[in-house]
Structures are given as structure tokens and as C-alpha cells.
Design a protein around this motif. Sequence first.
Motif, PDB file in Angstrom:
ATOM      1  N   ARG A 213     -26.990 -36.690 -44.562  1.00 42.55           N
ATOM      2  CA  ARG A 213     -28.391 -37.055 -44.704  1.00 42.55           C
ATOM      3  C   ARG A 213     -28.736 -37.167 -46.184  1.00 42.55           C
ATOM      4  NH1 ARG A 213     -31.010 -36.312 -39.858  1.00 42.55           N
ATOM      5  NH2 ARG A 213     -33.055 -36.342 -40.858  1.00 42.55           N
ATOM      6  N   SER A 214     -29.839 -37.839 -46.468  1.00 45.99           N
ATOM      7  CA  SER A 214     -30.304 -37.981 -47.847  1.00 45.99           C
ATOM      8  C   SER A 214     -31.786 -37.653 -47.931  1.00 45.99           C
ATOM      9  CB  SER A 214     -30.086 -39.412 -48.334  1.00 45.99           C
ATOM     10  OG  SER A 214     -30.757 -39.633 -49.575  1.00 45.99           O
ATOM     11  N   HIS A 215     -32.177 -37.023 -49.024  1.00 44.64           N
ATOM     12  CA  HIS A 215     -33.594 -36.837 -49.300  1.00 44.64           C
ATOM     13  C   HIS A 215     -34.227 -38.186 -49.654  1.00 44.64           C
ATOM     14  CE1 HIS A 215     -34.169 -32.441 -49.290  1.00 44.64           C
ATOM     15  NE2 HIS A 215     -32.881 -32.408 -49.580  1.00 44.64           N
ATOM     16  N   CYS A 216     -35.438 -38.370 -49.212  1.00 44.31           N
ATOM     17  CA  CYS A 216     -36.158 -39.625 -49.471  1.00 44.31           C
ATOM     18  C   CYS A 216     -36.255 -39.935 -50.964  1.00 44.31           C
ATOM     19  CB  CYS A 216     -37.555 -39.564 -48.863  1.00 44.31           C
ATOM     20  SG  CYS A 216     -37.570 -39.492 -47.049  1.00 44.31           S
ATOM     21  N   SER A 217     -36.363 -38.889 -51.777  1.00 40.02           N
ATOM     22  CA  SER A 217     -36.510 -39.098 -53.220  1.00 40.02           C
ATOM     23  C   SER A 217     -35.298 -39.774 -53.840  1.00 40.02           C
ATOM     24  CB  SER A 217     -36.746 -37.755 -53.912  1.00 40.02           C
ATOM     25  OG  SER A 217     -35.671 -36.856 -53.659  1.00 40.02           O
ATOM     26  N   SER A 218     -34.156 -39.782 -53.124  1.00 43.84           N
ATOM     27  CA  SER A 218     -32.947 -40.393 -53.665  1.00 43.84           C
ATOM     28  C   SER A 218     -32.937 -41.912 -53.564  1.00 43.84           C
ATOM     29  CB  SER A 218     -31.708 -39.822 -52.957  1.00 43.84           C
ATOM     30  OG  SER A 218     -31.555 -38.454 -53.239  1.00 43.84           O
ATOM     31  N   PHE A 219     -33.848 -42.471 -52.765  1.00 43.78           N
ATOM     32  CA  PHE A 219     -33.832 -43.929 -52.611  1.00 43.78           C
ATOM     33  C   PHE A 219     -35.211 -44.586 -52.570  1.00 43.78           C
ATOM     34  CE2 PHE A 219     -33.677 -42.078 -48.368  1.00 43.78           C
ATOM     35  CZ  PHE A 219     -34.696 -42.752 -47.710  1.00 43.78           C
ATOM     36  N   VAL A 220     -36.256 -43.838 -52.302  1.00 45.30           N
ATOM     37  CA  VAL A 220     -37.585 -44.463 -52.215  1.00 45.30           C
ATOM     38  C   VAL A 220     -37.977 -45.168 -53.519  1.00 45.30           C
ATOM     39  CG1 VAL A 220     -40.060 -43.993 -52.021  1.00 45.30           C
ATOM     40  CG2 VAL A 220     -38.477 -43.072 -50.316  1.00 45.30           C
ATOM     41  N   PRO A 221     -37.843 -44.537 -54.686  1.00 47.58           N
ATOM     42  CA  PRO A 221     -38.345 -45.194 -55.908  1.00 47.58           C
ATOM     43  C   PRO A 221     -37.702 -46.539 -56.216  1.00 47.58           C
ATOM     44  CG  PRO A 221     -37.968 -42.849 -56.283  1.00 47.58           C
ATOM     45  CD  PRO A 221     -37.353 -43.173 -54.960  1.00 47.58           C
ATOM     46  N   ASP A 222     -36.400 -46.688 -55.971  1.00 45.03           N
ATOM     47  CA  ASP A 222     -35.725 -47.922 -56.371  1.00 45.03           C
ATOM     48  C   ASP A 222     -35.355 -48.832 -55.201  1.00 45.03           C
ATOM     49  OD1 ASP A 222     -33.875 -45.809 -55.759  1.00 45.03           O
ATOM     50  OD2 ASP A 222     -32.260 -47.086 -56.464  1.00 45.03           O
ATOM     51  N   ARG A 223     -35.618 -48.389 -53.951  1.00 46.95           N
ATOM     52  CA  ARG A 223     -35.253 -49.237 -52.816  1.00 46.95           C
ATOM     53  C   ARG A 223     -36.442 -49.592 -51.916  1.00 46.95           C
ATOM     54  NH1 ARG A 223     -30.825 -51.986 -52.031  1.00 46.95           N
ATOM     55  NH2 ARG A 223     -30.144 -51.094 -50.039  1.00 46.95           N
ATOM     56  N   ARG A 240     -41.569 -45.114 -42.329  1.00 46.77           N
ATOM     57  CA  ARG A 240     -42.207 -44.235 -41.341  1.00 46.77           C
ATOM     58  C   ARG A 240     -41.745 -42.797 -41.489  1.00 46.77           C
ATOM     59  NH1 ARG A 240     -41.350 -48.889 -38.003  1.00 46.77           N
ATOM     60  NH2 ARG A 240     -39.379 -48.031 -37.209  1.00 46.77           N
ATOM     61  N   GLN A 241     -40.581 -42.602 -42.059  1.00 45.87           N
ATOM     62  CA  GLN A 241     -40.021 -41.254 -42.189  1.00 45.87           C
ATOM     63  C   GLN A 241     -40.250 -40.623 -43.552  1.00 45.87           C
ATOM     64  OE1 GLN A 241     -35.886 -40.967 -40.344  1.00 45.87           O
ATOM     65  NE2 GLN A 241     -36.132 -43.192 -40.417  1.00 45.87           N
ATOM     66  N   CYS A 242     -40.477 -41.445 -44.564  1.00 41.39           N
ATOM     67  CA  CYS A 242     -40.562 -40.966 -45.940  1.00 41.39           C
ATOM     68  C   CYS A 242     -41.953 -41.178 -46.513  1.00 41.39           C
ATOM     69  CB  CYS A 242     -39.566 -41.715 -46.829  1.00 41.39           C
ATOM     70  SG  CYS A 242     -37.838 -41.392 -46.478  1.00 41.39           S
ATOM     71  N   PRO A 243     -42.430 -40.244 -47.341  1.00 40.87           N
ATOM     72  CA  PRO A 243     -43.688 -40.495 -48.054  1.00 40.87           C
ATOM     73  C   PRO A 243     -43.499 -41.573 -49.109  1.00 40.87           C
ATOM     74  CG  PRO A 243     -42.665 -38.472 -48.831  1.00 40.87           C
ATOM     75  CD  PRO A 243     -41.837 -38.937 -47.674  1.00 40.87           C
ATOM     76  N   ALA A 244     -44.580 -42.233 -49.471  1.00 43.78           N
ATOM     77  CA  ALA A 244     -44.497 -43.289 -50.483  1.00 43.78           C
ATOM     78  C   ALA A 244     -44.080 -42.739 -51.843  1.00 43.78           C
ATOM     79  CB  ALA A 244     -45.837 -44.008 -50.585  1.00 43.78           C
ATOM     80  N   SER A 245     -44.453 -41.494 -52.101  1.00 45.67           N
ATOM     81  CA  SER A 245     -44.085 -40.851 -53.373  1.00 45.67           C
ATOM     82  C   SER A 245     -43.536 -39.460 -53.071  1.00 45.67           C
ATOM     83  CB  SER A 245     -45.302 -40.746 -54.295  1.00 45.67           C
ATOM     84  OG  SER A 245     -45.807 -42.028 -54.613  1.00 45.67           O
ATOM     85  N   PRO A 246     -42.253 -39.345 -52.775  1.00 48.67           N
ATOM     86  CA  PRO A 246     -41.685 -38.029 -52.456  1.00 48.67           C
ATOM     87  C   PRO A 246     -41.863 -37.040 -53.598  1.00 48.67           C
ATOM     88  CG  PRO A 246     -40.150 -39.795 -51.915  1.00 48.67           C
ATOM     89  CD  PRO A 246     -41.256 -40.419 -52.714  1.00 48.67           C
ATOM     90  N   SER A 247     -42.024 -35.790 -53.228  1.00 51.73           N
ATOM     91  CA  SER A 247     -42.176 -34.717 -54.206  1.00 51.73           C
ATOM     92  C   SER A 247     -41.365 -33.521 -53.705  1.00 51.73           C
ATOM     93  CB  SER A 247     -43.646 -34.324 -54.338  1.00 51.73           C
ATOM     94  OG  SER A 247     -44.102 -33.733 -53.129  1.00 51.73           O
ATOM     95  N   PRO A 248     -41.138 -32.517 -54.560  1.00 53.53           N
ATOM     96  CA  PRO A 248     -40.405 -31.341 -54.089  1.00 53.53           C
ATOM     97  C   PRO A 248     -41.051 -30.690 -52.871  1.00 53.53           C
ATOM     98  CG  PRO A 248     -40.513 -31.347 -56.477  1.00 53.53           C
ATOM     99  CD  PRO A 248     -41.382 -32.483 -56.020  1.00 53.53           C
TER     100      PRO A 248
END
Length: 338
Positions: A213-223, A240-248
Motif C-alpha cells: 500500500r502507499s500513503h496518499c501523500s506519496s502521489f497526490v501532489p504530482d499525480r 475518492r480515497q485520498c484528501p486533496a491535500s494529505p497531511s500527517p
Amino acid sequence: MASNIAAALLSCTLLLAAACHPAAAGYYKPPPNPATCGLKVNYYHDKCPPAEAIIKHVVGAAVLQNPGIGAGLIRMLFHDCFVEGCDASVLLDPTPANPQPEKLSPPNNPSLRGFEVIDAAKAAVERACPGVVSCADIVAFAARDASFFLSGGKVYFDMPSGRLDGRVSLDSRALDFLPPPVFDLPNLTDSFAAKGLGVEDMVVLSGAHTVGRSHCSSFVPDRLAVPSNIDPALAASLRRQCPASPSPANDPTVVQDVVTPVQLDNQYYKNVLAKKVLFTSDNALVTSPETTKMVMDNANIPGWWEDRFKTAMVKMASIEVKTGSAGEVRRNCRAVNY
């Protein structure tokens, strides 16, 4: 999947009873690797005959309970070997003298998993053979065995051993050497070359992204937050699974392979070709003719990727190993000996 792991675990139990005869199983043996740095297959044959079978049993039980742990153990070998070499430095806990070891570095914390399995395996081999089996070798064996269980027995190979455990672990070194998911192809190639691994090794080892699995923060900003070539249906599902701006405080995880998420197979390469992958570094594999051909072969030729993955894992597990006075056999994998 659970039935496959259970069957493999049963065979592992039988292997434990016959630990002194590993050659009888007829497993795939990779070609000799000039980079093994003094390591050898069956290193513990005389020193601790049941060691490999004990570790395999512990790993099998853990993967049966949670296949994600198996993915974590494969990733742990990569994260250990790329930083200070394959010396179990990633296992060391913080101390007053060293408050920021590798395991607390952003590439490892909080995403790296499997530490408790290494602890259990170490405890089990210590009961059989105190002070003999290094934590670095346990990490290597555990990654090999996790590959076996997650592939339903299709990926198994002899893992040379004889590594010693290192005494240095710094979070900054993980940032220096572990390639982040935003790397493009030239950066990936350079990162692997710095550790003696070639372009094909890089493409083949990337196939481990077929599990875990991967944390959303690993791909949301650039993908997802910017235009990219990610498959639109996958992008919609990820949004649908990830926030628009993941945070800790809000950083969920998603499966890396939406087709076979708990099977170690060549589906990853089919996903790369279909643009159904999470990371910029995944998509980078089809940004040159050379690597695109490798991806296509891994995706389309039965057994092609599995055979190369076995060889690449052995090669990676030979990076900058510690021998002689450069290392030790830790009593506790989380702390250096005193």
C-alpha cells in the motif's frame, strides 16, 4: 490467496523438519553473482542448520495473517540495502546518543512495516542458535520468504548469507540514498547505479510495487493535484480515497496494484502500460524505448519477470555488506551490542 499461503506454510513446516537438506526441495538457484562480497548459500548449514527454515516459518505465519506484512518485508530489504549497505541499520531504534536513526526518516516513518516479524524471527533463531544469525541475514531471508509466500511459491531462490550487522544508522542517509516516488528515469537510473545496480535491475525491482500500500501523500501532489497521464478511472477512484491535500493527520493508504493487490506477480507491468500506477517513478519506466521494452517483456512473457526478480533480489542483497571487524551479530536487532 490465503489458501495458497497456507499450503506454502505447510510445506515450510515440513522443510523445518528437514532443515539440514535444503537442496532436496529443488528450488530455483540464481546464476553466480560476482557482487556477493564473500556471501555464500547455506552459510548457516553447519553454524545453525535450522536457521533458514525457522525464519521462513515465522514469515509464513505473519504473511498468512496479513499479506501486507510480506510487502513490507520486501520493501525493508530495499530500504536497508540502499542505506549503509545490507547491514540491518534500518532496524535500530532511537537512543539518547542517536535520536534519529534511519527508521525515523520520512521514507521509512510511518510507512515501513515488518519490524515485529524480524524481532520474532530473531527470537526464534536465538533460541536455536544463540549469537549466530545476524539481523542483516534475517532481513534478507525474510524478504526472500515473503516473496515466496506472496507469489504462491512461484518466486523462490537461494539467498547467500554471511552478512554482519552495522553499528551506524542516521535518518539523513535514508534521504540521501532512497529514491523518492517523484523521481524521473534519469534520477532513478543514477540512484540505482550508485549502488551497483543497472537499468534492468531497476525496472525488475520496481515490480515489487505489485504488492503493498502507499500513503496518499506519496502521489497526490504530482499525480492527482496537477495534470498527469494517470488513467482517468484510477484517478477518480484515488480522489475518492485520498484528501486533496494529505497531511500527517490525514494521510490514508491505498493499494498499489488495483488488480492483484496481495499477489507478487507481473501485473504491475501491465498496470504501467495501462497507466494505472500511482507514482511518477512507476510511469517513468515507459519514458524511454529501452525501459519500455523491458516493461513489455515483463508484462507479456510468462515467467520472464519472476526469474529476473530472483536474480535482482540477490544482487541487491549484496550491496555494501559488512564482514569481519566492520560489523557484529546483534543480540537484539533493535540495538547495537555493548
